[in-house]
Design a protein around this motif. Structure first.
Motif, PDB file in Angstrom:
ATOM      1  N   PHE A 130       0.824  -1.205   0.000  1.00 52.48           N
ATOM      2  CA  PHE A 130       0.000   0.000   0.000  1.00 52.48           C
ATOM      3  C   PHE A 130       0.863   1.262   0.000  1.00 52.48           C
ATOM      4  CE2 PHE A 130      -2.606  -3.400   1.641  1.00 52.48           C
ATOM      5  CZ  PHE A 130      -3.754  -3.250   0.871  1.00 52.48           C
ATOM      6  N   SER A 131       2.022   1.183  -0.652  1.00 51.17           N
ATOM      7  CA  SER A 131       2.969   2.308  -0.659  1.00 51.17           C
ATOM      8  C   SER A 131       2.436   3.512  -1.433  1.00 51.17           C
ATOM      9  CB  SER A 131       4.308   1.872  -1.253  1.00 51.17           C
ATOM     10  OG  SER A 131       4.176   1.630  -2.643  1.00 51.17           O
ATOM     11  N   GLY A 132       1.612   3.240  -2.441  1.00 50.63           N
ATOM     12  CA  GLY A 132       1.117   4.330  -3.270  1.00 50.63           C
ATOM     13  C   GLY A 132       2.114   4.781  -4.317  1.00 50.63           C
ATOM     14  N   THR A 133       3.249   4.083  -4.403  1.00 53.44           N
ATOM     15  CA  THR A 133       4.296   4.469  -5.354  1.00 53.44           C
ATOM     16  C   THR A 133       4.315   3.588  -6.589  1.00 53.44           C
ATOM     17  OG1 THR A 133       5.970   3.015  -4.370  1.00 53.44           O
ATOM     18  CG2 THR A 133       5.783   5.250  -3.457  1.00 53.44           C
ATOM     19  N   ARG A 159       1.583   6.575   5.599  1.00 54.91           N
ATOM     20  CA  ARG A 159       1.208   6.509   4.177  1.00 54.91           C
ATOM     21  C   ARG A 159       0.535   5.184   3.844  1.00 54.91           C
ATOM     22  NH1 ARG A 159       5.126   5.181   0.206  1.00 54.91           N
ATOM     23  NH2 ARG A 159       6.697   5.758   1.739  1.00 54.91           N
ATOM     24  N   THR A 162      -3.008   4.993   5.431  1.00 50.64           N
ATOM     25  CA  THR A 162      -3.964   5.835   4.697  1.00 50.64           C
ATOM     26  C   THR A 162      -4.355   5.182   3.377  1.00 50.64           C
ATOM     27  OG1 THR A 162      -3.057   7.818   5.727  1.00 50.64           O
ATOM     28  CG2 THR A 162      -4.319   8.123   3.696  1.00 50.64           C
ATOM     29  N   ASN A 163      -3.376   4.682   2.645  1.00 52.07           N
ATOM     30  CA  ASN A 163      -3.667   4.044   1.362  1.00 52.07           C
ATOM     31  C   ASN A 163      -4.501   2.778   1.534  1.00 52.07           C
ATOM     32  OD1 ASN A 163      -2.278   6.037  -0.015  1.00 52.07           O
ATOM     33  ND2 ASN A 163      -0.386   4.869  -0.117  1.00 52.07           N
ATOM     34  N   GLU A 166      -8.115   3.883   2.394  1.00 53.58           N
ATOM     35  CA  GLU A 166      -8.783   4.469   1.226  1.00 53.58           C
ATOM     36  C   GLU A 166      -9.160   3.409   0.197  1.00 53.58           C
ATOM     37  OE1 GLU A 166      -6.101   7.527  -0.139  1.00 53.58           O
ATOM     38  OE2 GLU A 166      -6.820   8.944   1.390  1.00 53.58           O
ATOM     39  N   GLN A 167      -8.273   2.424  -0.006  1.00 54.56           N
ATOM     40  CA  GLN A 167      -8.555   1.378  -0.998  1.00 54.56           C
ATOM     41  C   GLN A 167      -9.552   0.351  -0.483  1.00 54.56           C
ATOM     42  OE1 GLN A 167      -4.927  -0.336  -2.634  1.00 54.56           O
ATOM     43  NE2 GLN A 167      -3.938   1.652  -2.527  1.00 54.56           N
TER      44      GLN A 167
END
Length: 173
Positions: A130-133, A159, A162-163, A166-167
């Motif tokens: 869930f890094s978002g990168t 981070r 949060t990811n 949200e997902q």
């Protein structure tokens, strides 16, 4: 991941795992708990249980590392308490998600899961998915590195948390 309809009717439970349960997994638990237990958070009523543990029992009963606690406090998380514990077979049945802090922890969890004689409920994964990168990240063990590594671990845990939220709960926002 839970579907949004399942997320609305069932509360999820999350377990964070590292080696000794005094640095990274406690950091992740403290950060995640601060988000989901805040009454103003859109995720407040969506998470039932949050905990952390280690694959090793080296620090059983110990409080988190003082650098974990000071990093949490520096970021406004001052009410976190935890006694280190070792992973249990029942964790795979008691939690919906089990997040490993690095690939060695993930491999340990997978081996533990394979040895289990009872049905498994938990989805076991690397927290850094869930890094978002666009790439998987690991939360490096800060124990022998220093305070800067604890601060990086905090940023990653915030981070990733949060990811994940949200997902997993897209209708919450």
């Amino acid at each position: 991941m839970m579907s949004s309809s399942a997320a609305n009717s069932e509360k999820a439970s999350v377990l964070f795992v590292c080696l000794g349960n005094i640095c990274r997994s406690t950091m992740a638990e403290g950060v995640f708990r601060s988000i989901v237990k805040d009454k103003s958070s859109p995720y407040y009523n969506l998470i039932d249980k949050v905990d952390s543990c280690g694959t090793g029992g080296y620090h059983t009963g110990d409080e988190p590392d003082e650098r974990t606690m000071s990093t949490l406090a520096d970021n406004g998380i001052t009410n976190y308490k935890h006694g280190a514990r070792k992973l249990r077979d029942s964790d795979f049945r008691d939690f919906d998600y089990i997040f490993a802090m690095d690939t060695a922890n993930l491999m340990d969890l997978e081996r533990w899961k394979e040895r289990s004689k009872k049905p498994i409920k938990a989805k076991v994964m690397l927290f850094g998915e869930f890094s978002g990168t666009g790439r998987k990240e690991v939360v490096q063990d800060p124990y022998y590195i220093g305070l800067e590594a604890f601060e990086k671990a905090f940023e990653q845990c915030k981070r990733f948390s949060t990811n994940f939220l949200e997902q997993t709960f897209p209708d919450a926002n």
